[in-house]
Enzyme design. Structure first.
Site, PDB file in Angstrom:
ATOM      1  N   LYS A 133       1.722  22.579 -28.658  1.00 52.42           N
ATOM      2  CA  LYS A 133       1.125  23.054 -27.411  1.00 52.42           C
ATOM      3  C   LYS A 133       1.412  22.023 -26.316  1.00 52.42           C
ATOM      4  CE  LYS A 133      -3.084  25.723 -26.773  1.00 52.42           C
ATOM      5  NZ  LYS A 133      -4.531  25.743 -27.009  1.00 52.42           N
TER       6      LYS A 133
HETATM    7  O1  G3P Z   1      -7.038  28.122 -26.112  1.00 53.00           O
HETATM    8  C1  G3P Z   1      -7.549  27.563 -24.953  1.00 53.00           C
HETATM    9  C2  G3P Z   1      -9.016  27.741 -24.937  1.00 53.00           C
HETATM   10  O2  G3P Z   1      -9.552  27.083 -26.014  1.00 53.00           O
HETATM   11  C3  G3P Z   1      -9.757  27.311 -23.724  1.00 53.00           C
HETATM   12  O3  G3P Z   1     -10.986  27.938 -23.797  1.00 53.00           O
HETATM   13  O4  G3P Z   1     -13.314  28.413 -23.235  1.00 53.00           O
HETATM   14  O5  G3P Z   1     -12.393  26.082 -22.990  1.00 53.00           O
HETATM   15  O6  G3P Z   1     -11.713  27.875 -21.415  1.00 53.00           O
HETATM   16  P1  G3P Z   1     -12.168  27.543 -22.784  1.00 53.00           P
END
Ligand code: G3P
Length: 216
Positions: A84
């Site tokens: 990533k």
């Molecule tokens: O895969 C990316 C994701 O984990 C981000 O999620 O909820 O931190 O915006 P969030």
């Protein structure tokens, strides 16, 4: 649409793999930090042993050489590992090199269709628009995802789209309707996707009626 689990927690992954519905895992530095005290590479190797599919692990260097070094180290741990990499100039330069070496990449922190297009041109295997975080800004994450899907279809780009930063089942539904290749969902959201009050009610009624059959 495939469903990946967005977590670094091996207990959650083990449980969800047993349910038979997930085909990959995505992690990020924040999710790894929640597994306090554990070595990053050890966590990633354990996850690869649990899920027979792509496992995204993030490189944190900001320079091309640093990203390449981290990526090669991670990729050597297990063939399932996908690197990533945030969508920056250096990130995409590294994607280009890694793609020529056969190392798969997931370009992350994508918030616009043009960032997604650039990632695809650099040879990314996956691109991850952050739907929930786009919603947080007041813009509609689904609109951005729809634009990305249109552009990728227009030019038959091979890069797969992972709807990420999923906060609730509605996001998953929208991603599936728009034709995203994958949605990566937190464990809590995955569990909610199973639930419907009429399913619970239906099971109760069938069991109650079955008792009558048994008792005659
Ligand atoms: O895969 C990316 C994701 O984990 C981000 O999620 O909820 O931190 O915006 P969030």
């Amino acid at each position: 649409m495939e469903i990946y689990l967005d977590t670094a927690n091996v207990d959650e992954i083990r449980e969800a793999v047993d349910w038979g519905v997930i085909s990959g895992v995505t992690t990020n530095p924040t999710l790894i930090a929640k597994e306090s005290g554990r070595d990053f590479h050890e966590i990633i190797k354990e996850i690869c042993g649990l899920v027979q599919g792509p496992v995204s692990a993030e490189a944190v260097s900001l320079d091309v050489e640093g990203i390449l070094r981290e990526a090669r180290e991670l990729a050597a741990l297990n063939p399932h590992i996908v690197i990533k990499i945030p969508v920056t100039e250096n990130g995409l330069a590294a994607v280009k090199v890694l793609s020529s070496e056969g190392i798969r990449t997931n370009v992350t922190l994508v918030f616009s269709p043009l960032q997604a297009l650039l990632a695809a041109r650099a040879g990314a295997t996956y691109v991850s628009p952050f739907i929930g975080r786009i919603d947080d800004t007041g813009q509609d994450g689904s609109d951005v995802l729809a634009d990305i899907m249109d552009i990728f279809r227009n030019y038959q780009l091979e890069t797969k789209v992972i709807a990420a930063s999923i906060r609730h089942p509605r996001h998953v539904l929208e991603a599936a309707r728009l034709g995203a290749d994958i949605a990566t969902v937190p464990f809590k959201v995955l569990k909610t996707m199973f639930r419907h009050p009429l399913t619970d009610h239906g099971i109760e009624r069938f069991l109650a009626d079955w008792e009558k059959v048994i008792k005659g």
